[in-house]
Motif scaffolding. Structure first.
Motif, PDB file in Angstrom:
ATOM      1  N   ILE A  46       0.855  -1.200   0.000  1.00 46.05           N
ATOM      2  CA  ILE A  46       0.000   0.000   0.000  1.00 46.05           C
ATOM      3  C   ILE A  46       0.883   1.239   0.000  1.00 46.05           C
ATOM      4  O   ILE A  46       1.731   1.402   0.885  1.00 46.05           O
ATOM      5  N   GLY A  47       0.695   2.100  -0.999  1.00 46.59           N
ATOM      6  CA  GLY A  47       1.500   3.331  -1.101  1.00 46.59           C
ATOM      7  C   GLY A  47       2.855   3.047  -1.716  1.00 46.59           C
ATOM      8  O   GLY A  47       3.890   3.366  -1.133  1.00 46.59           O
ATOM      9  N   CYS A  48       2.833   2.458  -2.916  1.00 48.08           N
ATOM     10  CA  CYS A  48       4.091   1.961  -3.512  1.00 48.08           C
ATOM     11  C   CYS A  48       4.988   3.075  -4.047  1.00 48.08           C
ATOM     12  O   CYS A  48       6.132   2.816  -4.415  1.00 48.08           O
ATOM     13  N   GLY A  49       4.495   4.310  -4.090  1.00 50.53           N
ATOM     14  CA  GLY A  49       5.333   5.397  -4.595  1.00 50.53           C
ATOM     15  C   GLY A  49       5.794   5.117  -6.015  1.00 50.53           C
ATOM     16  O   GLY A  49       5.022   4.645  -6.857  1.00 50.53           O
ATOM     17  N   LYS A  50       7.074   5.359  -6.261  1.00 46.78           N
ATOM     18  CA  LYS A  50       7.602   5.226  -7.627  1.00 46.78           C
ATOM     19  C   LYS A  50       7.973   3.792  -7.994  1.00 46.78           C
ATOM     20  O   LYS A  50       8.547   3.555  -9.054  1.00 46.78           O
ATOM     21  N   GLY A  51       7.706   2.849  -7.089  1.00 47.49           N
ATOM     22  CA  GLY A  51       7.718   1.441  -7.485  1.00 47.49           C
ATOM     23  C   GLY A  51       9.018   0.674  -7.327  1.00 47.49           C
ATOM     24  O   GLY A  51       9.096  -0.490  -7.723  1.00 47.49           O
ATOM     25  N   ASN A  52      10.019   1.295  -6.724  1.00 46.76           N
ATOM     26  CA  ASN A  52      11.292   0.585  -6.613  1.00 46.76           C
ATOM     27  C   ASN A  52      11.174  -0.716  -5.827  1.00 46.76           C
ATOM     28  O   ASN A  52      11.694  -1.762  -6.237  1.00 46.76           O
ATOM     29  N   PHE A  53      10.477  -0.637  -4.696  1.00 44.23           N
ATOM     30  CA  PHE A  53      10.313  -1.815  -3.835  1.00 44.23           C
ATOM     31  C   PHE A  53       9.492  -2.876  -4.563  1.00 44.23           C
ATOM     32  O   PHE A  53       9.839  -4.061  -4.552  1.00 44.23           O
ATOM     33  N   ASP A  74      -0.207  10.216 -10.799  1.00 36.47           N
ATOM     34  CA  ASP A  74       1.059  10.598 -11.431  1.00 36.47           C
ATOM     35  C   ASP A  74       2.231   9.790 -10.893  1.00 36.47           C
ATOM     36  O   ASP A  74       3.177   9.473 -11.615  1.00 36.47           O
ATOM     37  N   VAL A  75       2.144   9.491  -9.595  1.00 36.59           N
ATOM     38  CA  VAL A  75       3.215   8.716  -8.978  1.00 36.59           C
ATOM     39  C   VAL A  75       3.124   7.264  -9.431  1.00 36.59           C
ATOM     40  O   VAL A  75       4.127   6.628  -9.781  1.00 36.59           O
ATOM     41  N   CYS A  76       1.905   6.741  -9.481  1.00 31.52           N
ATOM     42  CA  CYS A  76       1.719   5.354  -9.927  1.00 31.52           C
ATOM     43  C   CYS A  76       2.183   5.190 -11.376  1.00 31.52           C
ATOM     44  O   CYS A  76       2.714   4.148 -11.757  1.00 31.52           O
ATOM     45  N   CYS A  77       1.991   6.247 -12.157  1.00 34.88           N
ATOM     46  CA  CYS A  77       2.446   6.219 -13.551  1.00 34.88           C
ATOM     47  C   CYS A  77       3.955   5.935 -13.606  1.00 34.88           C
ATOM     48  O   CYS A  77       4.417   5.114 -14.401  1.00 34.88           O
ATOM     49  N   LEU A  78       4.707   6.576 -12.719  1.00 35.47           N
ATOM     50  CA  LEU A  78       6.158   6.366 -12.707  1.00 35.47           C
ATOM     51  C   LEU A  78       6.498   4.931 -12.296  1.00 35.47           C
ATOM     52  O   LEU A  78       7.428   4.321 -12.833  1.00 35.47           O
ATOM     53  N   ALA A  79       5.726   4.402 -11.346  1.00 38.74           N
ATOM     54  CA  ALA A  79       5.946   3.014 -10.910  1.00 38.74           C
ATOM     55  C   ALA A  79       5.633   2.046 -12.067  1.00 38.74           C
ATOM     56  O   ALA A  79       6.392   1.103 -12.328  1.00 38.74           O
ATOM     57  N   ASP A  92       5.724 -11.058 -14.491  1.00 37.71           N
ATOM     58  CA  ASP A  92       4.377 -11.628 -14.623  1.00 37.71           C
ATOM     59  C   ASP A  92       3.745 -11.771 -13.248  1.00 37.71           C
ATOM     60  O   ASP A  92       2.622 -12.225 -13.117  1.00 37.71           O
ATOM     61  N   ASN A  93       4.486 -11.353 -12.208  1.00 38.91           N
ATOM     62  CA  ASN A  93       3.973 -11.481 -10.845  1.00 38.91           C
ATOM     63  C   ASN A  93       3.800 -10.127 -10.171  1.00 38.91           C
ATOM     64  O   ASN A  93       3.814 -10.030  -8.952  1.00 38.91           O
ATOM     65  N   LEU A  94       3.668  -9.070 -10.989  1.00 36.77           N
ATOM     66  CA  LEU A  94       3.479  -7.726 -10.426  1.00 36.77           C
ATOM     67  C   LEU A  94       2.410  -6.972 -11.205  1.00 36.77           C
ATOM     68  O   LEU A  94       2.482  -6.882 -12.441  1.00 36.77           O
ATOM     69  N   ARG A  95       1.421  -6.476 -10.488  1.00 38.54           N
ATOM     70  CA  ARG A  95       0.378  -5.652 -11.105  1.00 38.54           C
ATOM     71  C   ARG A  95       0.100  -4.458 -10.193  1.00 38.54           C
ATOM     72  O   ARG A  95       0.404  -4.493  -9.009  1.00 38.54           O
ATOM     73  N   PHE A  96      -0.469  -3.415 -10.756  1.00 37.42           N
ATOM     74  CA  PHE A  96      -0.687  -2.173 -10.015  1.00 37.42           C
ATOM     75  C   PHE A  96      -2.169  -1.812  -9.952  1.00 37.42           C
ATOM     76  O   PHE A  96      -2.934  -2.123 -10.868  1.00 37.42           O
ATOM     77  N   ILE A  97      -2.506  -1.115  -8.858  1.00 36.81           N
ATOM     78  CA  ILE A  97      -3.836  -0.514  -8.721  1.00 36.81           C
ATOM     79  C   ILE A  97      -3.638   0.959  -8.429  1.00 36.81           C
ATOM     80  O   ILE A  97      -2.832   1.313  -7.558  1.00 36.81           O
ATOM     81  N   ILE A  98      -4.351   1.819  -9.131  1.00 39.26           N
ATOM     82  CA  ILE A  98      -4.386   3.228  -8.733  1.00 39.26           C
ATOM     83  C   ILE A  98      -5.598   3.361  -7.819  1.00 39.26           C
ATOM     84  O   ILE A  98      -6.744   3.246  -8.281  1.00 39.26           O
ATOM     85  N   GLY A  99      -5.341   3.526  -6.532  1.00 41.39           N
ATOM     86  CA  GLY A  99      -6.469   3.557  -5.613  1.00 41.39           C
ATOM     87  C   GLY A  99      -6.040   3.809  -4.186  1.00 41.39           C
ATOM     88  O   GLY A  99      -4.849   3.838  -3.879  1.00 41.39           O
ATOM     89  N   ASP A 100      -7.036   3.963  -3.348  1.00 34.78           N
ATOM     90  CA  ASP A 100      -6.832   4.345  -1.955  1.00 34.78           C
ATOM     91  C   ASP A 100      -7.090   3.165  -1.021  1.00 34.78           C
ATOM     92  O   ASP A 100      -8.055   2.422  -1.230  1.00 34.78           O
ATOM     93  N   ALA A 101      -6.263   3.066   0.006  1.00 34.54           N
ATOM     94  CA  ALA A 101      -6.421   1.985   0.998  1.00 34.54           C
ATOM     95  C   ALA A 101      -7.804   2.003   1.645  1.00 34.54           C
ATOM     96  O   ALA A 101      -8.265   0.980   2.148  1.00 34.54           O
ATOM     97  N   ASP A 102      -8.450   3.149   1.619  1.00 34.28           N
ATOM     98  CA  ASP A 102      -9.788   3.220   2.220  1.00 34.28           C
ATOM     99  C   ASP A 102     -10.781   2.299   1.509  1.00 34.28           C
ATOM    100  O   ASP A 102     -11.820   1.963   2.066  1.00 34.28           O
ATOM    101  N   ASN A 103     -10.472   1.922   0.272  1.00 34.94           N
ATOM    102  CA  ASN A 103     -11.389   1.081  -0.502  1.00 34.94           C
ATOM    103  C   ASN A 103     -11.044  -0.409  -0.473  1.00 34.94           C
ATOM    104  O   ASN A 103     -11.661  -1.203  -1.192  1.00 34.94           O
ATOM    105  N   LEU A 104     -10.077  -0.770   0.346  1.00 39.21           N
ATOM    106  CA  LEU A 104      -9.591  -2.159   0.334  1.00 39.21           C
ATOM    107  C   LEU A 104     -10.704  -3.195   0.435  1.00 39.21           C
ATOM    108  O   LEU A 104     -10.728  -4.181  -0.311  1.00 39.21           O
ATOM    109  N   GLU A 105     -11.629  -2.949   1.364  1.00 40.21           N
ATOM    110  CA  GLU A 105     -12.656  -3.977   1.611  1.00 40.21           C
ATOM    111  C   GLU A 105     -13.649  -4.088   0.459  1.00 40.21           C
ATOM    112  O   GLU A 105     -14.285  -5.121   0.292  1.00 40.21           O
TER     113      GLU A 105
END
Ligand code: SAH
Length: 216
Positions: A46-53, A74-79, A92-105
């Motif tokens: 959650i909150g991957c920033g520019k995606g290095n991790f 914009d930040v997710c775009c860089l990731a 093939d084992n990494l995918r991204f979501i543009i979204g907020d932790a508040d919506n997890l459930e």
């Protein structure tokens, strides 16, 4: 992390569409829907920033499928672009979501996650903003629903205030801290540690990195 609106932002995101889960609602039926090998462990950052991790962890932990979530487009775009740039070996084992932790459930079914990563989450230092901290007990309650029994929260931060607050919240919530350090880079887990952008920045400035592994 705030950035000025990037020119051609949407086009750039669309160019990475193969790595983006555009509508996270599809996860509710099958949280591994975006992955070819569904038998792997399922992990969420959650909150991957520019995606290095995320990019580094996906490359290292090939027995895991990792979903990296970031609410700033914009930040997710860089990731996304960082992950797309792994040309030889596009994960093939990494995918991204543009979204907020508040919506997890809304998005994830119960008990689907093996590991949840929180790296350098916003500290929200004002007492009145404590509920916004991603280790506040209200968030821990959400994580408990999503994590499998025995699932792990792996947390890193430079911020001592946030770290101390988090340890109190874990205890209050009855969670077991399996391991912790106030100096990750001089600990037995330094080897194999995948640095985030913030981590690189702060450690170069002389800050030590706090980390905790918590079992749900
Ligand atoms: N993990 C990265 C970035 C840390 S900054 C690193 O260590 O370098 C914190 C990031 O979390 C920011 O990019 C911010 O946009 C994102 N973030 C904060 N709250 C969030 C939330 N509720 N849901 C999703 N992302 C969030």
């Amino acid at each position: 992390m705030r950035m000025r609106k990037k020119k051609h932002g949407e086009e750039r995101i669309q160019a990475c569409a193969e790595l983006l889960i555009e509508d996270p609602a599809v996860l509710k039926d099958d949280p591994a829907v975006a992955f070819s090998d569904k038998s792997r462990k399922l992990c969420l950052e959650i909150g991957c920033g520019k995606g290095n991790f995320a990019v580094g962890t996906a490359a290292k932990d090939t027995d895991c499928n990792l979903i990296a979530m970031e609410r700033a487009r914009d930040v997710c775009c860089l990731a996304l672009e960082k992950a797309m740039a792994c040309k030889e070996n596009r994960p093939d084992n990494l995918r991204f979501i543009i979204g907020d932790a508040d919506n997890l459930e809304e998005w994830f079914p119960e008990k689907c996650l093996d590991i949840l990563y929180l790296n350098f989450s916003d500290p929200w230092p004002k007492a009145g903003h404590a509920k916004r901290r991603l280790t506040h007990r209200n968030y821990l309650a959400k994580y408990k629903k999503l994590l499998k029994d025995g699932g792990l929260l792996i947390f890193k931060t430079d911020n001592v205030g946030l770290f101390d607050f988090s340890l109190e919240e874990f205890a209050e919530f009855g969670l077991k801290v399996e391991w912790m350090t106030r100096d990750l880079h001089n600990s037995e887990r330094a080897e194999g540690n995948v640095m985030t952008e913030y981590e690189k920045n702060f450690s170069e400035k002389g800050f030590t990195i706090n980390s905790a592994i918590v079992r749900f």
